[in-house]
Design an enzyme around this catalytic site. Sequence first.
Site, PDB file in Angstrom:
ATOM      1  N   ASP A  49       0.878  -1.180   0.000  1.00  0.00           N
ATOM      2  CA  ASP A  49       0.000   0.000   0.000  1.00  0.00           C
ATOM      3  C   ASP A  49       0.909   1.221   0.000  1.00  0.00           C
ATOM      4  O   ASP A  49       2.141   1.100  -0.055  1.00  0.00           O
ATOM      5  CB  ASP A  49      -0.939  -0.001   1.228  1.00  0.00           C
ATOM      6  CG  ASP A  49      -2.271   0.708   0.929  1.00  0.00           C
ATOM      7  OD1 ASP A  49      -2.229   1.935   0.670  1.00  0.00           O
ATOM      8  OD2 ASP A  49      -3.329   0.072   0.950  1.00  0.00           O
ATOM      9  N   HIS A  86     -12.747  -0.789  -8.187  1.00  0.00           N
ATOM     10  CA  HIS A  86     -13.985   0.008  -8.276  1.00  0.00           C
ATOM     11  C   HIS A  86     -13.708   1.491  -7.978  1.00  0.00           C
ATOM     12  O   HIS A  86     -14.557   2.330  -8.213  1.00  0.00           O
ATOM     13  CB  HIS A  86     -15.106  -0.576  -7.394  1.00  0.00           C
ATOM     14  CG  HIS A  86     -15.066  -0.162  -5.966  1.00  0.00           C
ATOM     15  ND1 HIS A  86     -16.200   0.024  -5.218  1.00  0.00           N
ATOM     16  CD2 HIS A  86     -14.033   0.112  -5.153  1.00  0.00           C
ATOM     17  CE1 HIS A  86     -15.851   0.396  -4.009  1.00  0.00           C
ATOM     18  NE2 HIS A  86     -14.556   0.449  -3.939  1.00  0.00           N
TER      19      HIS A  86
END
Length: 469
Positions: A290, A336
């Site tokens: 991340d 998404h």
Amino acid sequence: MSTEESTSSISSSSRLTQLSTLISQRTAQITEYLKLKGLGEPSFDANGLVELPIAKEDAEIQKARVELIDATKELRDLVVGARETLRYLAWDHNDTLSLHAVYHYKIAHTFPLDGTITYTELAQKTNMIEANIRRLVRHAMTNNIFREVAGAKNTIEHTAASRLLREDTQLQCWVGLHTEDLWGVTTKTVPALEKWPRSEEFRETALQIEHGFTDSWFEYLGKRPDNLKRFGVAMASFSSGEGFEIEYLAEHPVWGSIGNGKVVDVGGSIGFACVTLARAYPGLRFVVQDLPKVVDGAQGKIPESLRDRIEFMAHDFLTEQPVKDADVYLFRWIFHNWSDKYAVEILRNHIQALKKGAKIIVNDGVLPEPGVLSKWDEKLMRTIDLIMLTTVNAREREVDDWRSLFYRADPRFRFLGASKPKESKMWAIEAVWDPDGEFSEKDAAPGALLGNSPERAAAQAALVEDGDK
Ligand SMILES: C[S@@+](CC[C@H](N)C(=O)[O-])C[C@H]1O[C@@H](n2cnc3c(N)ncnc32)[C@H](O)[C@@H]1O
């Protein structure tokens, strides 16, 4: 009366009767269940049940509940009629307005749960004109948020909903995010589409129009620590909701099929998905990637017994993937947030790292074909899709969209299908790196239901009916 009129009145009255019968049957089923389990019935009272405590394994009752929700809405909409449905749909934002006021003025916190308050006292506590606070609260009451004490005009008491607005921090953050950060922005979605009709850019959305800046959604949040915190809590509450449990992802057969393999959780935040997977599959090793500020210090928060199998790495997925030998690259709730243009870029950034047969598992939503799911469930997914459009110009995707996304990124990605356990709202979308054209959709991890055949709609419906195959 013309024949046409009389036929339509018969068919509409028979539908009304069908619906009322269904409603009565499903209500009886649920009431009986609650009685058998010794549970109370839901009520609007301040100490009332705030949700039906139906156990996950009681699938029949879960289904009955959703059917009841759909049938009551259909019956209501039919009885209200198309004209008034539209008329009042157009002012539904006033529900958001009164909810916003209740949230903003912290009205649920102004008096104790077992107490009452008058509008005069409320006006003093909120520094509002009494007439204004009264009209806002009385509007909220039409949604069962607070109610007036029977026989004591101008005095209000709590209901189950206002109790939640007082006690449930996660729900408060959810309400705050949507009424404060997103409500005004949402109204600029059509103007944004007008201004940038074909944009896939996350700096060309309703957000930039509303605020007159070029910050992205995450930059906007990054500059507002309180809003960022509220967003984080709201998202945690959403993703901890029913149907979003990581355990469903852990049921996917791919994990068992890679034995002692390596998994890279791309955009894996602080590693909670990997913790669940590591517990379920003691042979697997994990790299959680991340942004630096996210992974910084995350290792220390991993349970000690799992630390030797879960490592963290700062990595920007808009650059090339550095971990080259993994068996699975997991993208949970990543794509998404990105338009196709960027989703393709992210996938391409992995090509150099992929060994033949490496799997891509995307754990994300899949938009249903219209009418396959209950209207209740379908609306949830379509609402998330609109929020993605409004905030970041991204999208939820149908199975075909996922397939073409992989193809567009590189034809050597072989799309294998999409599957999910029945109760899960998240899907596992599976692809394999297939440089020599050796794989086909039959090579999905055994047990994963293919979602990419012409029978897809039927398969989706079967999933909803029968659970994971
Ligand atoms: C919606 S969260 C999903 C987190 C996690 N995968 C989960 O299942 O909850 C998106 C994650 O992507 C990360 N992210 C956003 N941009 C990124 C980038 N360019 N490179 C790597 N991670 C990024 C965010 O920090 C965040 O943790």
